[in-house]
Enzyme design. Structure first.
Site, PDB file in Angstrom:
ATOM      1  N   SER A 238      26.049 -57.493  58.878  1.00 28.08           N
ATOM      2  CA  SER A 238      27.728 -57.713  58.408  1.00 28.08           C
ATOM      3  C   SER A 238      28.307 -56.447  58.008  1.00 28.08           C
ATOM      4  O   SER A 238      28.328 -55.334  58.202  1.00 28.08           O
ATOM      5  CB  SER A 238      27.745 -58.947  57.791  1.00 28.08           C
ATOM      6  OG  SER A 238      29.072 -59.731  58.036  1.00 28.08           O
ATOM      7  N   HIS A 379      26.546 -66.306  62.917  1.00 25.82           N
ATOM      8  CA  HIS A 379      26.521 -65.029  62.091  1.00 25.82           C
ATOM      9  C   HIS A 379      25.349 -65.192  60.968  1.00 25.82           C
ATOM     10  O   HIS A 379      25.317 -66.060  60.318  1.00 25.82           O
ATOM     11  CB  HIS A 379      27.796 -64.878  61.499  1.00 25.82           C
ATOM     12  CG  HIS A 379      28.001 -63.636  60.743  1.00 25.82           C
ATOM     13  ND1 HIS A 379      28.017 -62.472  61.146  1.00 25.82           N
ATOM     14  CD2 HIS A 379      28.436 -63.511  59.332  1.00 25.82           C
ATOM     15  CE1 HIS A 379      28.716 -61.442  60.469  1.00 25.82           C
ATOM     16  NE2 HIS A 379      28.673 -61.950  59.304  1.00 25.82           N
TER      17      HIS A 379
HETATM   18  C1  GCU Z   1      33.865 -61.020  56.824  1.00 22.47           C
HETATM   19  C2  GCU Z   1      34.448 -59.946  57.484  1.00 22.47           C
HETATM   20  C3  GCU Z   1      33.488 -59.079  58.257  1.00 22.47           C
HETATM   21  C4  GCU Z   1      32.261 -59.138  57.506  1.00 22.47           C
HETATM   22  C5  GCU Z   1      31.691 -60.102  57.143  1.00 22.47           C
HETATM   23  C6  GCU Z   1      30.498 -60.201  56.261  1.00 22.47           C
HETATM   24  O1  GCU Z   1      33.838 -61.888  57.805  1.00 22.47           O
HETATM   25  O2  GCU Z   1      35.800 -60.255  58.089  1.00 22.47           O
HETATM   26  O3  GCU Z   1      34.075 -57.842  58.568  1.00 22.47           O
HETATM   27  O4  GCU Z   1      31.275 -58.402  58.369  1.00 22.47           O
HETATM   28  O5  GCU Z   1      32.733 -60.923  56.159  1.00 22.47           O
HETATM   29  O6  GCU Z   1      30.284 -59.222  55.856  1.00 22.47           O
HETATM   30  O7  GCU Z   1      29.897 -61.189  55.911  1.00 22.47           O
END
Ligand code: GCU
Length: 400
Positions: A238, A379
């Protein structure tokens, strides 16, 4: 000759709110024809990303105050997993910050390849072990932004520690907030506190700061005989996947780079405007990128690059881009297309790049010198992801 492919079909957006950009994807090979010309072109692209997106590291200022990673405490060692591994926790300092490292070594390691990856919530969340100290630094999503012993091991499903050891790799992890706490405070805290001035418009945001921190940890790993500093894979999930990519782009000592669900600002093409957009990320996380990046809010067509060119900066080193099918915020197809459109650079350099020409089916990885998969689920980092990273890394770093 420089190709002029038109990826208009490729970049068509998935969701209805998005608007199709009429712009073409910039060509990473623009103006060059031979492998010998790539290093100069590479540096040109890297500088564009540094100046317009992640921000440059103020190297002169850091040199002036002699910022270097130093060993503070050699830390304790403990045998774990029935003697298969050693858990070792040295503390290093960087610009006045203590970085608590958590290292898992296969027993009797010498010149062992390693994964280097930040964790999100503190080392104590990686494995349930009373000897791993609970971080005292600022943490997200916790009362008073303080970590607690109750969180020991609660991120363990994201870390296939034993499997990594069984494959003959070490794992080096640290909490990213040790380098720079992840909130917008005008760059007063973290390693920024050592510098008198706030970053200029083209200077580092937090992602660039975390990426720089990974390189400083690699400086330290160069002094560790158990680890082969020439076979360190940098991995991140992420926001930390965005960070791993930028670390790999800047520091060619990283032998392999893994971006897990990195999405917007990571592997996903910005011009698709699918899921998270440049404007959304700059609004929600104003401290992640440099100030110049805000010029591209709802203005992606003006970007002098797109994220396939970030992937191309790894060439010819192996790079893995991973998506999750339910993680539409990170735009799986946009992540795939970056891997695909980085492939011409790999091929110019005599390397395969990504074998898949079309988006692979769910849970069907495609692995050349670029790897890609979209796994089922949402995710996160799962065992499936680590299984594929270990397969890919064993092939490239262990010749297996
Ligand atoms: C949020 C953000 C993302 C990121 C994520 C994370 O969702 O919008 O860009 O990758 O956090 O780091 O879990």
């Amino acid at each position: 000759a420089a190709q002029t492919f038109n990826p208009r079909d490729d970049i068509k957006p998935k969701d209805e709110e998005s608007t199709v950009s009429n712009d073409r994807l910039p060509d990473p090979l623009s103006g060059i024809e031979s492998p010998a010309e790539w290093p100069a072109r590479r540096e040109q692209i890297r500088q564009l990303f540094a100046t317009e997106m992640f921000g440059n590291v103020p190297t002169d200022k850091l040199n002036a105050i002699k910022v270097k990673v130093k060993v503070k405490d050699q830390g304790t060692r403990k045998s774990i997993f029935g003697g298969k591994a050693t858990m070792w926790q040295p503390v290093v300092t960087l610009a006045g910050r203590d970085l608590q490292l958590l290292i898992f070594l296969p027993s009797e390691s010498k010149d062992t390849p390693a994964f280097l990856a930040y964790n999100f919530h503190g080392n104590h969340t990686v494995l349930d072990d009373v000897d791993i100290p609970v971080t005292e630094h600022w943490v997200r999503n916790k009362p008073g932004n303080r970590a607690s012993a109750q969180d020991r091991g609660n991120g363990a499903s994201r870390w296939a520690v034993e499997k990594i050891i069984d494959h003959g790799f070490a794992l080096v992890t640290l909490y990213y907030g040790d380098v720079d706490p992840d909130f917008d405070d005008g760059f007063a805290n973290g390693v920024h506190a050592a510098l008198a001035d706030k970053p200029a418009g083209d200077q580092w945001g937090s992602i660039a700061t975390w990426a720089w921190g990974l390189s400083r940890v690699l400086d330290y790993l160069e002094t560790v005989p158990e680890i082969d500093e020439q076979r360190v894979a940098v991995m991140g999930h992420s926001r930390l996947g965005k960070t791993a990519l930028w670390a790999g782009a800047n520091d060619e000592r990283f032998a392999l780079v893994i971006s897990n669900n990195s999405g917007c600002g990571g592997a996903a093409l910005s011009r698709r405007r699918s899921g998270e957009t440049v404007a959304r990320i700059n609004t929600a996380f104003p401290h992640w990128f440099c100030k110049n990046f805000a010029h591209y809010n709802d203005n992606e067509a003006q970007l002098p690059f797109d994220q396939h060119m970030l992937i191309a900066l790894m060439a010819p080193r192996p790079v893995y881009v991973a998506s999750a099918v339910e993680d539409t915020w990170a735009d799986p197809e946009g992540e795939f297309l970056s891997a695909k459109h980085a492939t011409p650079v790999y091929q110019l350099l005599g390397s395969e790049g990504l074998p898949a020409k079309e988006m692979p089916a769910v849970d069907q990885p495609s692995q050349g010198s670029i790897g890609y998969h979209v796994r089922s689920g949402g995710h996160g980092v799962t065992d499936f992801d680590w299984t594929e990273y270990l397969k890919f890394s064993s092939k490239h770093l262990l010749n297996k």
